[in-house]
Structure formats: C-alpha cells, structure tokens
Design a protein around this motif. Structure first.
Motif, short mmCIF file in Angstrom:
data_model
loop_
_atom_site.label_atom_id
_atom_site.label_comp_id
_atom_site.label_asym_id
_atom_site.label_seq_id
_atom_site.Cartn_x
_atom_site.Cartn_y
_atom_site.Cartn_z
N PRO A 10 0.82 -1.23 0.00
CA PRO A 10 0.00 0.00 0.00
C PRO A 10 0.84 1.27 0.00
O PRO A 10 0.47 2.27 -0.62
CB PRO A 10 -0.82 -0.11 1.30
N TYR A 11 1.99 1.23 0.68
CA TYR A 11 2.84 2.42 0.75
C TYR A 11 3.53 2.67 -0.59
O TYR A 11 3.65 3.82 -1.02
CB TYR A 11 3.85 2.26 1.89
N TRP A 12 3.97 1.59 -1.24
CA TRP A 12 4.52 1.73 -2.58
C TRP A 12 3.47 2.28 -3.53
O TRP A 12 3.76 3.12 -4.39
CB TRP A 12 5.05 0.39 -3.11
N ALA A 13 2.23 1.80 -3.39
CA ALA A 13 1.16 2.27 -4.27
C ALA A 13 0.91 3.76 -4.07
O ALA A 13 0.72 4.51 -5.05
CB ALA A 13 -0.12 1.48 -4.01
N GLU A 14 0.91 4.21 -2.81
CA GLU A 14 0.74 5.65 -2.56
C GLU A 14 1.91 6.46 -3.10
O GLU A 14 1.72 7.55 -3.65
CB GLU A 14 0.58 5.90 -1.05
N PHE A 15 3.11 5.91 -2.96
CA PHE A 15 4.30 6.58 -3.51
C PHE A 15 4.17 6.72 -5.02
O PHE A 15 4.35 7.82 -5.57
CB PHE A 15 5.55 5.75 -3.15
N ILE A 16 3.84 5.65 -5.70
CA ILE A 16 3.78 5.67 -7.17
C ILE A 16 2.60 6.49 -7.64
O ILE A 16 2.70 7.26 -8.60
CB ILE A 16 3.71 4.23 -7.71
N GLY A 17 1.45 6.36 -6.99
CA GLY A 17 0.28 7.15 -7.39
C GLY A 17 0.53 8.64 -7.25
O GLY A 17 0.15 9.42 -8.13
N THR A 18 1.19 9.05 -6.15
CA THR A 18 1.48 10.47 -5.96
C THR A 18 2.56 10.93 -6.94
O THR A 18 2.53 12.08 -7.40
CB THR A 18 1.91 10.75 -4.51
N LEU A 19 3.49 10.05 -7.26
CA LEU A 19 4.51 10.37 -8.26
C LEU A 19 3.85 10.66 -9.61
O LEU A 19 4.17 11.65 -10.27
CB LEU A 19 5.51 9.21 -8.38
N VAL A 20 2.92 9.79 -10.02
CA VAL A 20 2.21 10.00 -11.29
C VAL A 20 1.45 11.32 -11.26
O VAL A 20 1.51 12.12 -12.19
CB VAL A 20 1.25 8.82 -11.56
N LEU A 21 0.73 11.55 -10.17
CA LEU A 21 0.01 12.81 -9.99
C LEU A 21 0.94 14.01 -10.18
O LEU A 21 0.62 14.96 -10.91
CB LEU A 21 -0.60 12.85 -8.58
N THR A 22 2.09 13.96 -9.55
CA THR A 22 3.00 15.11 -9.54
C THR A 22 3.68 15.31 -10.89
O THR A 22 3.85 16.45 -11.33
CB THR A 22 4.06 14.93 -8.43
#
Length: 256
Positions: A10-22
C-alpha cells in the motif's frame, strides 16, 4: 504470514500514485511557466491537467492502497471513515516522497528551460514550477475551501451507495478540476499538502532554502489549509449527508 512486500504494497502504491500525480501536474505547470503562448489558457489547462493527474494517480494506486495520494484525504479517512491510524504516518511519508520524486523527474525534463528563466531578486523563478505562493490569508481561505469541496466530493463519490463509485477515479479527477476552476486556479493552490511539500523540498535543494521563506513563510499554508478544509468536508458528508441519507433510505424501506 504476510511478507515484507505484502506489508509495503500500500505504501509503494501511494508513492507511485502520488509520483504519477505530480509528474503530470507539475509538468503542465512547468510548461506554462516556460511557454510564451499559454497565458490566456493557463487557468483552464492547469485545472484540467491536475484533474487528469488525480485520475491517473488514483487509477494507479486505488486497487492496492485506496488511492488517497493526498494527506488531506488520508487524515480525513482516519478521522471519519475508519482508516487505520497505524498506517497514517507511512501513507503521509509515501505521498510526500512520491511528490518529491515526481518533482525530480519534472526537473530532469524541464530543468534546462526552467534554468533559462530570467532571474531577479529573491527566489529563482524556476522554483515556482514546484511550489505555491501568495497572500497568506487569501491562500489559506482558498486552500481550505477547495479542499472542503474536493474531499466532500471524494467521500460522496466513493460511498458504497454512490452511482459514481464504478468510475470513481474519473469522477474524483473531475471533482478536483471543478474545485480548481472554481477556487484555486487564479491562486495556484495545492489542495494537497504532499503536492507542495515534496516538490518544495526538492526546490530547496535545487534553488535554495529561500523557497521556505517565500511569501512570508507561505509554505505552511498549503499544509494546514487542505487538512482543515478536507476534515471539514469529510465531517459534513459523514455526519450530515450520509447519515441523513441512511435515515431516509430506512424510512422508504419501512414504507414499502
């Protein structure tokens, strides 16, 4: 027994999702800053781009982490919809690191063009591709208002009884675009503490620590405003809208 990979997912997913967003959102911000042809359409294309960025970030992470990609959403979920408090800090850290890494990738792509911007006194103008700034009071009201609208919409869209639940990433992205067009575009607001803090830390490394002093230490505004506004939006939905809807649903069921 779960493996480290399972626990960290879940933490990797939040990291990657926020990376894509940014990457998507800041990429458009950098284009606007370095282009001489977008001034008349900047508010519109920025709002649309950030809405699409939210959609892509949620699609990337939703099935693993819930697709928060925003500390204001995570904290509101913890306060009002049972998200485990033990996961909050790791979610916030993952989101902030994802936003920092996204800013780095944007800099790799646009660093040369940003470096060519004419520099005056104070913060390097390239830093404004990564940070938000403005009048403290106006910004605080804008951040809180936009986050209130956005998080209220997030809770409504992702409710199990919502007709929009099946297209939640797209609907949430549209909600972000709507909040941005209605409140934040002229002010360049974040509506997401990680979206400002992660890139601001990167900008401090790239352009100097003055990015934290810019605008009379404005950096705290995009941290506090979305958290307060988001919590208010979550409260309104959970305690006023959803409970009333449940009552009327029970009343209608009893009538039948």
């Amino acid at each position: 027994m779960p493996s480290i990979r399972n626990v960290a997912a879940p933490y990797w997913a939040e990291f990657i999702g926020t990376l894509v967003l940014t990457v998507v959102g800041l990429g458009v911000t950098a284009q606007n800053l370095t282009s001489t042809t977008t001034s008349k359409t900047e508010a519109l294309n920025s709002s649309l781009a950030w809405g699409l960025a939210v959609t892509l970030g949620i699609w990337t992470s939703e099935h693993v982490s819930g697709g928060h990609i925003n500390p204001a959403v995570t904290l509101s979920r913890a306060l009002f919809s049972g998200f485990p408090a033990t996961r909050v800090l790791c979610y916030l850290a993952s989101q902030t690191l994802g936003a920092f890494t996204g800013a780095l990738l944007v800099w790799v792509n646009f660093g040369s063009a940003l470096g060519d911007l004419p520099k005056g006194k104070g913060v390097h103008p390239a830093a404004f591709a990564f940070i938000t700034a403005g009048d403290t009071w106006t910004g605080l009201v804008g951040e809180a208002t936009a986050a209130f609208i956005f998080v209220l919409a997030v809770f409504a869209i992702t409710d199990n009884t919502s007709s929009a639940k099946n297209i939640a990433p797209l609907a949430v992205g549209l909600a972000f675009t709507a909040a941005s067009l209605g409140v934040s575009s002229p002010l360049g607001l974040a509506v997401n503490p990680a979206r400002d803090l992660g890139p601001r830390i990167f900008a401090a490394l790239a352009y100097g620590l003055d990015v934290f002093a810019e605008g009379s230490f404005y950096f705290w505004v995009p941290l506090a405003g979305p958290i307060v506004g988001g919590a208010a939006g979550a409260f309104v939905y959970e305690w006023l809208v959803r409970r009333d809807a449940e009552y009327h649903a029970l009343e209608e069921g009893a009538a039948h």
